[in-house]
Design a protein around this motif. Sequence first.
Motif, short mmCIF file in Angstrom:
data_model
loop_
_atom_site.label_atom_id
_atom_site.label_comp_id
_atom_site.label_asym_id
_atom_site.label_seq_id
_atom_site.Cartn_x
_atom_site.Cartn_y
_atom_site.Cartn_z
N TYR A 1 0.86 -1.17 0.00
CA TYR A 1 0.00 0.00 0.00
C TYR A 1 0.90 1.23 0.00
N GLN B 1 0.89 5.69 0.83
CA GLN B 1 0.16 6.85 1.36
C GLN B 1 0.96 8.10 1.04
N GLN C 1 -2.76 12.19 2.47
CA GLN C 1 -3.82 11.55 1.71
C GLN C 1 -4.14 10.15 2.27
N LYS C 2 -5.06 9.46 1.58
CA LYS C 2 -5.52 8.16 2.06
C LYS C 2 -4.47 7.08 1.85
N VAL C 3 -4.60 6.02 2.58
CA VAL C 3 -3.82 4.81 2.34
C VAL C 3 -4.42 4.12 1.11
N GLU C 4 -3.59 3.87 0.09
CA GLU C 4 -4.09 3.32 -1.18
C GLU C 4 -3.49 1.94 -1.44
N GLN D 1 -4.08 4.33 12.97
CA GLN D 1 -2.80 4.66 12.35
C GLN D 1 -2.15 5.83 13.07
N THR E 1 -10.83 8.51 4.63
CA THR E 1 -9.98 9.55 5.22
C THR E 1 -9.85 9.38 6.73
#
Lengths: 115, 116
Positions: free
Chosen positions: A35, A37, A41-44, B38, B108
């Motif tokens: 993944y 990030q 921003q988002k974790v992709e 996280q 998000t």
Amino acid sequence: EPEVTQTPSHQVTQMGQEVILRCVPISNHLYFYWYRQILGQKVEFLVSFYNNEISEKSEIFDDQFSVERPDGSNFTLKIRSTKLEDSAMYFCASSPRGDHNYGYTFGSGTRLTVV
Amino acid sequence: LAKTTQPISMDSYEGQEVNITCSHNNIATNDYITWYQQFPSQGPRFIIQGYKTKVTNEVASLFIPADRKSSTLSLPRVSLSDTAVYYCLVGDINLGLTGGGNKLTFGTGTQLKVEL
């Protein structure tokens, strides 16, 4: 508690250079993932890997990316020709099964900076 | 994949209980609800997972009403070290048993800030 280990923790590279990010998944896990990030921003999701082959990949994972499990313990992500927009945190994850029953274990990440 | 909605941020003080609610109106029959945490510059960490009613572990509790259209992550007596982003994920946890694995789709999340 078993951990997913990633090296290096931080890598700086010049645009156009190849980089290899390394991961040691938990030893009895069978499924492996990368993944990323981008800052803020988002974790992709990038790619999932099982039985020595890619099982799923995202649109981000283009021909510049490749993954490999060269020796039964390491799991690597290679970016052939880095771009500025590849700068991000890259997280490796592993799971014992392909389902979500026990959650995935993520590593602490490699911060890749492309200059 | 069910869409989830969470508050962007929450503030709390040490010792208080924090409840983070996630809305998932189009949750499917086979979907479970999973929460990850996280910390800055670290990978997400699995916290808790449930299907209905209440689940509790050493870290948190997860409350899921009968209609399952929302869920609430409850963190008892938070400390400064609980400052993190909390993600609610909804999906069929049994996908991937055929051998392909199943990706996680993160939103998000909710930035929780705990102060003294």
